[in-house]
Design a protein around this motif. Sequence first.
Motif, PDB file in Angstrom:
ATOM      1  N   VAL A  90       4.077  18.906 -34.795  1.00  0.00           N
ATOM      2  CA  VAL A  90       5.341  18.164 -34.810  1.00  0.00           C
ATOM      3  C   VAL A  90       6.306  18.765 -33.790  1.00  0.00           C
ATOM      4  CG1 VAL A  90       7.394  17.684 -36.214  1.00  0.00           C
ATOM      5  CG2 VAL A  90       5.107  17.274 -37.158  1.00  0.00           C
ATOM      6  N   ASN A  91       6.367  20.079 -33.711  1.00  0.00           N
ATOM      7  CA  ASN A  91       7.235  20.719 -32.725  1.00  0.00           C
ATOM      8  C   ASN A  91       6.818  20.358 -31.302  1.00  0.00           C
ATOM      9  OD1 ASN A  91       8.728  21.890 -34.754  1.00  0.00           O
ATOM     10  ND2 ASN A  91       7.659  23.849 -34.635  1.00  0.00           N
ATOM     11  N   GLU A  92       5.521  20.340 -31.052  1.00  0.00           N
ATOM     12  CA  GLU A  92       5.030  19.954 -29.724  1.00  0.00           C
ATOM     13  C   GLU A  92       5.340  18.486 -29.435  1.00  0.00           C
ATOM     14  OE1 GLU A  92       3.843  21.811 -27.207  1.00  0.00           O
ATOM     15  OE2 GLU A  92       4.271  23.528 -28.491  1.00  0.00           O
ATOM     16  N   ALA A  93       5.212  17.623 -30.434  1.00  0.00           N
ATOM     17  CA  ALA A  93       5.529  16.199 -30.248  1.00  0.00           C
ATOM     18  C   ALA A  93       7.016  16.024 -29.946  1.00  0.00           C
ATOM     19  CB  ALA A  93       5.134  15.399 -31.486  1.00  0.00           C
ATOM     20  N   ARG A  94       7.860  16.786 -30.611  1.00  0.00           N
ATOM     21  CA  ARG A  94       9.299  16.715 -30.329  1.00  0.00           C
ATOM     22  C   ARG A  94       9.599  17.127 -28.894  1.00  0.00           C
ATOM     23  NH1 ARG A  94      11.273  19.457 -35.948  1.00  0.00           N
ATOM     24  NH2 ARG A  94      11.222  17.559 -37.198  1.00  0.00           N
ATOM     25  N   LYS A  95       8.961  18.208 -28.444  1.00  0.00           N
ATOM     26  CA  LYS A  95       9.139  18.634 -27.054  1.00  0.00           C
ATOM     27  C   LYS A  95       8.718  17.523 -26.103  1.00  0.00           C
ATOM     28  CE  LYS A  95       8.056  23.503 -27.692  1.00  0.00           C
ATOM     29  NZ  LYS A  95       7.104  24.552 -27.287  1.00  0.00           N
ATOM     30  N   ASN A  96       7.601  16.894 -26.418  1.00  0.00           N
ATOM     31  CA  ASN A  96       7.091  15.799 -25.594  1.00  0.00           C
ATOM     32  C   ASN A  96       8.094  14.646 -25.539  1.00  0.00           C
ATOM     33  OD1 ASN A  96       4.631  14.519 -24.226  1.00  0.00           O
ATOM     34  ND2 ASN A  96       5.182  13.007 -25.786  1.00  0.00           N
ATOM     35  N   LEU A  97       8.639  14.273 -26.676  1.00  0.00           N
ATOM     36  CA  LEU A  97       9.601  13.171 -26.719  1.00  0.00           C
ATOM     37  C   LEU A  97      10.886  13.520 -25.970  1.00  0.00           C
ATOM     38  CD1 LEU A  97       9.039  12.020 -30.405  1.00  0.00           C
ATOM     39  CD2 LEU A  97       8.303  10.846 -28.317  1.00  0.00           C
TER      40      LEU A  97
END
Length: 108
Positions: A90-97
């Motif tokens: 989830v943290n990586e997805a947030r960074k991506n977004l």
Amino acid sequence: MHSGSAVVETASSDEELLVAIGRRQDQEAFNALYRRHEKRLFKLALSLVRDAQEAQDVFQRTLLRIWSGCQYYRPHATSSTFSYLAQILVNEARKNLRHRQRLRLRAK
């Protein structure tokens, strides 16, 4: 057989695998953990970013974070190993977004 494979063969829990990865950079333990959770983690990534290629990128970065960050894993600090892995994703997805939003703003 080296000691890493013995850990994987006898490991009854994901926690033991994470500890083996963190303490000894045990590739076989990492592979076992990957096989156990790859489908659920990828589905989660896809549901968060809604693009197959970006989901693959998020998933790969998550794997790198798991590999490099397992030495900080504290057993029983989370309700389950999957929730620990999912939080990293989830943290990586947030960074991506956030990165995607910055690119859109620059394009305007």
